[in-house]
Design an enzyme around this catalytic site. Structure first.
Site, PDB file in Angstrom:
ATOM      1  N   LYS A 155       0.836  -1.199   0.000  1.00 30.29           N
ATOM      2  CA  LYS A 155       0.000   0.000   0.000  1.00 30.29           C
ATOM      3  C   LYS A 155       0.872   1.251   0.000  1.00 30.29           C
ATOM      4  CE  LYS A 155      -3.649   2.574   0.186  1.00 30.29           C
ATOM      5  NZ  LYS A 155      -4.472   2.689   1.403  1.00 30.29           N
ATOM      6  N   SER A 215      -5.516  11.431  -1.951  1.00 27.70           N
ATOM      7  CA  SER A 215      -5.592  12.279  -0.764  1.00 27.70           C
ATOM      8  C   SER A 215      -4.486  13.327  -0.702  1.00 27.70           C
ATOM      9  CB  SER A 215      -5.558  11.423   0.498  1.00 27.70           C
ATOM     10  OG  SER A 215      -4.372  10.656   0.555  1.00 27.70           O
TER      11      SER A 215
END
Length: 310
Positions: free
Chosen positions: A185, A257
């Site tokens: 990730k 983000s």
């Protein structure tokens, strides 16, 4: 089950919404006054994969909740984890499980300052989210949400959370190697987040660029080298690049983000992604020039925008 969402921005609000829809007793925790007021007065207005809904939800600041929670999901920014844990430590009982789905590296060490390792559940998610206005959010994706206890002998606790996530539609999956999923990730965010933030572009636009193969290879190679030295984690560079490209096809229209942070004059998590890799590489006597350059450029952008002092 009493669940608190510590950090109820876009992703936290989305998870809280789905968990409450499936029957959990959820309280959203955040510091943003306008967001808290909007949700308290009008409910959470949310679009999940294009389906709109409004759900009344409890929301307050961390110091305004005074109940021991069964489970706490932390969704702060990486740099805000420790301060959030300070503010919610009164909610943590002997059996409270804390689930960490933060981007970045090194968070388990922070959590171990506040609770027993057996009550820490680390994980990753590829769901994407955004805030459209105070009290108005959107959530997109299909999961999975991969989880594992920091103490592998406490697998049953993680499996209970996995079942709750599955029932809520969040596609919980038990992972036998959370360190691998965390590093993978981090590769996602160290490429997609950082590149979209620097280039002011969507994931699809970045991945359609003529130099994407070279860029991905350089970044992922540095992550792979440091993951092996730091945590004995094997990251296959070619397989990871294929994974990134496949993921980009699914969420290509999204601004990650870090791009949203810069657009809203907020500091980024770059020090816990590419910056962490650059620092770890020094500890092992190697260099990570791509990650260092990306970190420097993101900080330069923060300086230009006046987000932090140059």
């Amino acid at each position: 089950m009493k669940i608190a969402i510590a950090g109820s921005g876009a992703l936290g609000s989305g998870f809280g919404y789905l968990l409450q829809k499936s029957g959990a007793d959820v309280t959203l925790l955040d510091y943003w006054d306008d967001h808290i007021k909007a949700v308290t007065e009008n409910g959470l207005k949310i679009s999940v994969n294009g389906v709109e809904d409004t759900l009344p939800m409890k929301m307050c600041k961390p110091n305004e909740l005074n109940e021991i929670m069964d489970t706490i999901f932390v969704f702060t920014k990486s740099m805000g984890l420790e301060s959030m844990m300070e503010d919610i430590k009164h909610l943590i009982g002997e059996d409270t499980q804390v689930v960490c789905l933060l981007n970045g590296l090194g968070h388990s060490k922070t959590l171990e300052k506040y609770l027993d390792k057996k009550n820490i559940i680390m994980g990753t998610t590829v769901w994407t989210a955004g805030i459209d206005a105070p009290g108005v959010t959107h959530l997109d994706g299909q999961g999975p949400v991969e989880l594992q206890n920091s103490d592998p002998s406490e697998k049953e606790a993680a499996l209970e959370i996995v079942e709750i996530l599955q029932e809520s539609g969040l596609n919980g999956v038990y992972s036998d190697n959370v360190n691998f999923t965390t590093w993978r990730k981090a590769c996602v965010n160290g490429t997609m987040n950082a590149l979209c933030a620097m280039l002011d572009a969507t994931i699809a636009e970045v991945f359609a660029s003529s130099t994407i193969d070279s860029i991905l290879s350089s970044i992922v190679t540095e992550f792979s080298q440091v993951a092996e030295l730091e945590d004995n984690i094997q990251i296959d560079v070619d397989e990871t690049i294929d994974y990134l490209k496949a993921l980009a096809e699914k969420v290509g229209s999204h601004y990650p983000s870090m791009h949203q942070d810069l657009a809203n004059n907020r500091p980024t998590e770059i020090d816990f992604l590419n910056g962490a890799v650059a620092e770890m590489s020094k500890n092992h006597g190697i260099e990570a020039p791509y990650c260092q350059a990306i970190t420097d450029l993101i900080h330069a952008k923060e300086d230009v925008l006046g987000i932090r002092k140059a």
